[in-house]
Design an enzyme around this catalytic site. Sequence first.
Site, short mmCIF file in Angstrom:
data_model
loop_
_atom_site.label_atom_id
_atom_site.label_comp_id
_atom_site.label_asym_id
_atom_site.label_seq_id
_atom_site.Cartn_x
_atom_site.Cartn_y
_atom_site.Cartn_z
N CYS A 447 0.86 -1.19 0.00
CA CYS A 447 0.00 0.00 0.00
C CYS A 447 0.90 1.23 0.00
O CYS A 447 2.12 1.13 -0.14
CB CYS A 447 -0.96 0.00 1.19
SG CYS A 447 -0.18 0.24 2.80
N ASP A 448 0.31 2.39 0.16
CA ASP A 448 1.07 3.64 0.09
C ASP A 448 2.23 3.68 1.08
O ASP A 448 3.37 3.89 0.72
CB ASP A 448 0.15 4.84 0.34
CG ASP A 448 -0.31 5.48 -0.95
OD1 ASP A 448 0.36 5.26 -1.97
OD2 ASP A 448 -1.32 6.17 -0.95
#
Length: 534
Positions: A447-448
């Site tokens: 994810c980010d």
Amino acid sequence: MTTASTPTPRAGGARVAVQRFGTFLSGMIMPNIPALIAWGIFTMFFIPKGFTPNADLSTIVGPFIHYLLPLVIGYTGGYMVYKQRGGVVGIIATMGAIAGSDLLIAQFNAAALAANPDASELGQVHMFIGAMILGPLAAWSMKRLDALWDGKVRSGFEMLVNMFSAGIWGFVMAIIGFYPIAWLVNGLMTVLSSAVNWLVSLNLLPLTSILIEPAKVLFLNNAINHGVLTPLGLTQSEAEGKSILFLLEANPGPGLGLLLAFAVFGIGAARASAPGAAVIQFLGGIHEVYFPYALMKPSLILALIAGGMTGVTTNMLLGGGLVFPAAPGSIFAVSAAAVAAGVPNLLVVLLSVVLAATVTFLVAGIILRASRKRDLLAQDQFEAAVDKTAANKGKSSEALAGLRSGAAANAAVGAGQAPVQADLAADSIATGALSATRRIENVVFACDAGMGSSAMGASVLRNKIKKAGYGDVSVTNKAIANLDGSEDLVITQQQLTDRARGRTPDAVHVSVDNFMNSPKYEEVVDLIRDQHES
């Protein structure tokens, strides 16, 4: 497992580019949140307005925010590009920007006082943006320079060349930071601060929710939050003791209101899973869990905007704010950052959360109720498509059973059978590629920031794989920027898959709607089981 050759459609490059930029900014800020929290604790207790004022210990507050925080951000940015060598050069360059900014402010104040002895002086400009520019830039340029003489240094002189080249280039980058970057960042901060003050003076700050709330569900919020709001918020907090800017994106109220609306007015699996998602979002601070619910029915973004504007308006009118960034955006983190400015401030912030959740709940409830009949019809069509797929497959599948129970989540798209078939085709692509290419030993959720939602997803799948008896398969979580090509299978939320594929094109990529619970997890377990038994 079935194979399919249909390519997965890819999103436009502009959105991916903004996501990548935001992720990079997030990678510089998120690891240093503990330092921001420590600074907030010093502020909470020891400044003259703190809970336990202490003149001696309060002297650390100024140097902490002016020197330490920008320097650690500059080091982190350099490290991300070129490990320790890049970090060292990045921190040297950032120090040049800090000193250059201080000189510019001193010269401006001296000139202003000479012209008018009663003129107010400018305060310090903290080089957070300067650090986010210079850290990566210094490291990248150092990496390019090292490549010029790689393999050309005479044996025995490697350490001498490495040390002096980094020191000399750090000196050059510090000069660049001292002059053009310090001037640029000071001017930029002046413009951004003036823009925020203009919005506040005209009571227009709630309009920022029109940009921020849609950006969140498209994973575009990091560029705004870490690139603009955090630097401005820290400067405002140091001057005024708190900042409303920390709450523009982190308020958990809108997400909570949306999930509660699904729990009451939703159908099928979306309704069943919403309460658990609400607990994770509100208490755990992992906001990504509500993004798929909003993307199911884009009109729900209007509910998020209404809730976000309500929260911002409440804090603007009553003076609510946070002393330091709330990360993750849990109600506990928000409360800790709010109470640092006093109990009355905490009550205002909590009121803003409650009102934001209430407004989002009401608007989302109206939207969900208005489309209920259409969603129920789409659910019936979806279940028929799942039954047909199971018949074509010729054997039972836990994943298809999960899809059937989760039909309403897809039905909320409201577009009938076509989106459903596309989703099933995506499943076939993923599972076919897995069985056709490589043995799965290293599964990574990405994810980010490589924290929050990906850690949650990794935990869910890790438990499933262990229960199946394959504990030797590694299941970890990373930031997309840290994917290095060693991954056999990468699982991302749909909006982020293109970026992950760009980092690891040889890995198998699986897209999911929600890290909490996806039928594709069962497909991954089935693949691992088939590989171990073959």
